[in-house]
Design an enzyme around this catalytic site. Structure first.
Site, PDB file in Angstrom:
ATOM      1  N   GLY A 106      20.768   0.572   4.050  1.00 41.12           N
ATOM      2  CA  GLY A 106      20.532   0.325   2.635  1.00 41.12           C
ATOM      3  C   GLY A 106      21.830   0.101   1.884  1.00 41.12           C
ATOM      4  O   GLY A 106      22.926   0.290   2.412  1.00 41.12           O
ATOM      5  N   GLY A 133      18.278   2.013   7.004  1.00 37.71           N
ATOM      6  CA  GLY A 133      17.140   1.240   6.520  1.00 37.71           C
ATOM      7  C   GLY A 133      16.723   0.120   7.451  1.00 37.71           C
ATOM      8  O   GLY A 133      15.557  -0.285   7.466  1.00 37.71           O
ATOM      9  N   GLU A 163      23.219   9.182   9.119  1.00 35.26           N
ATOM     10  CA  GLU A 163      23.124   9.684   7.740  1.00 35.26           C
ATOM     11  C   GLU A 163      23.716  11.071   7.529  1.00 35.26           C
ATOM     12  O   GLU A 163      24.175  11.389   6.429  1.00 35.26           O
ATOM     13  CB  GLU A 163      21.655   9.679   7.291  1.00 35.26           C
ATOM     14  CG  GLU A 163      21.044   8.306   7.116  1.00 35.26           C
ATOM     15  CD  GLU A 163      20.536   7.682   8.411  1.00 35.26           C
ATOM     16  OE1 GLU A 163      19.984   6.571   8.354  1.00 35.26           O
ATOM     17  OE2 GLU A 163      20.705   8.296   9.489  1.00 35.26           O
ATOM     18  N   ASP A 210      16.363   9.271   7.544  1.00 33.62           N
ATOM     19  CA  ASP A 210      15.121   9.083   6.783  1.00 33.62           C
ATOM     20  C   ASP A 210      14.399   7.836   7.274  1.00 33.62           C
ATOM     21  O   ASP A 210      14.443   7.531   8.448  1.00 33.62           O
ATOM     22  CB  ASP A 210      15.429   9.047   5.280  1.00 33.62           C
ATOM     23  CG  ASP A 210      16.221   7.823   4.856  1.00 33.62           C
ATOM     24  OD1 ASP A 210      17.051   7.323   5.651  1.00 33.62           O
ATOM     25  OD2 ASP A 210      16.034   7.355   3.714  1.00 33.62           O
TER      26      ASP A 210
END
Length: 356
Positions: free
Chosen positions: A70, A118, A141, A149
């Site tokens: 992301g 992402g 992350e 996530d």
């Protein structure tokens, strides 16, 4: 010829029987923005409704990778001013991740080159996941004061043994066969054969079933099923079977091997709070049958991360200043208290993530 500078960040078009979705920010390693998530969702609406489209193909522009994740810088800037980009972006992204998992037509992801964060969410929930000899897949992350996530806790908790715990906590990189072994991918196709596979996918007939697509992909595949991590699994299982970070660290310290010491060094660079939260999310995910349930849990935790100093500090050190020297708060896993961790797992009422 089209000027690349005038092309949109997300290209969605039909080519024969295939609905092509191309992430088109090659200079940014196809880092994905909120608008790109929205454009993918619109493209899926159109492709799902079009009877002439038999299969979806996700690909990244350029030679370097599908997607590096992301737009972390934008999230960092919003977090600094108590903005709402995290709340909005993660809600729409996670709903899209769940949609991809349940998409009614075959969805083929070309996970060539770098696939992180992402990018994993857009590809590893696909019905058909193709990696290459250039694949470098990671969920790093925890090094940003965050956790894996985009359904990463669901994926990692379904890897064999403690392999997912290892990859989730260390952020180490998987090659293509590793990704298959860890159940993030299905087939290795050499990068030189990807264009031919892509061409074949544009020529399948409408209504082609998922098992037929799998057979088609397998015709191009090398057949590799396990990479370097498989050989280390017995050690990884012994070290990472503990439900508390202190237990994992103690097991690594007791082991004098080079691999144990290098793993310990890697963990020492991560956010202590991020590791404790990640481990708890992974253990809860192991008892969870649905991706959606994991995404709800991740969304609660992500909103707490967005408010945290660790996230801002982790992004500063890795992306903004690039000094690779984050000052974590608290600085050690022993200092992470239950009271610090509890807010990451609290229900959030009206803001809860809900799926269409």
């Amino acid at each position: 010829m089209t000027d690349v500078a005038t092309e949109p960040d997300l290209i969605a078009r039909r080519e024969g029987a295939a609905g092509i979705i191309r992430l088109n920010r090659p200079k940014a390693l196809n880092a994905i923005t909120l608008e790109m998530f929205r454009d993918i969702d619109k493209a899926l609406d159109a492709f799902e409704a079009d009877p002439e489209i038999a299969v979806i193909v996700l690909e990244g522009a350029g030679e370097r990778g599908l997607c590096a994740g992301g737009d972390i810088r934008a999230l960092w800037e919003s977090s600094k001013v108590s903005g709402d980009l995290g709340k909005v972006l993660w809600r729409e992204e996670y709903i899209l991740n769940a949609r991809i998992k349940k998409f009614p037509k075959p969805y083929v992801a070309f996970m060539d080159g770098i696939v992180m964060g992402g990018g994993v969410g857009l590809s590893a929930h696909s019905s058909h996941r193709v990696v290459t000899e250039r694949t470098r897949l990671a969920m790093p992350e925890v090094g940003l004061g965050f956790f894996p996530d985009v359904g990463g806790t669901y994926l990692l908790s379904h890897s064999p043994g403690e392999v997912g715990t290892y990859f989730g906590l260390t952020g180490q990189t998987m090659n293509g066969p590793d990704a298959i072994y860890a159940r993030f991918a299905d087939a290795v196709v050499t990068s030189v054969r990807l264009p031919a596979l892509r061409e074949a996918l544009t020529k399948v007939r409408p209504g082609t079933m998922s098992n037929e697509i799998r057979t088609l992909i397998n015709g191009f595949a090398t057949g590799e099923k396990s990479g370097p991590v498989a050989a280390k699994q017995s050690q990884i299982d012994a070290w990472f079977a503990h439900d508390r970070m202190e237990g994992i660290v103690a097991a690594l310290r007791r082991d004098g091997s080079e691999l144990a010491q290098s793993t310990l060094k890697t963990l020492g660079e991560k956010s202590p709070r991020g590791m404790v939260v990640t481990l708890k999310l992974l253990r809860l995910a192991r008892q969870t049958s649905s991706l959606e349930e994991c995404l709800v849990r991740e969304y609660r935790a992500a909103l707490e991360v967005f408010r945290s100093d660790d996230f801002r500090e982790g992004v500063r050190a890795a992306v903004i200043d690039k000094d690779r020297n984050p000052k974590w708060s608290p600085p050690t896993i022993e200092d992470v208290t239950p009271a610090m961790v509890a807010p990451y797992f609290a229900e959030i009422g009206a803001d809860e993530l809900k799926f269409p």
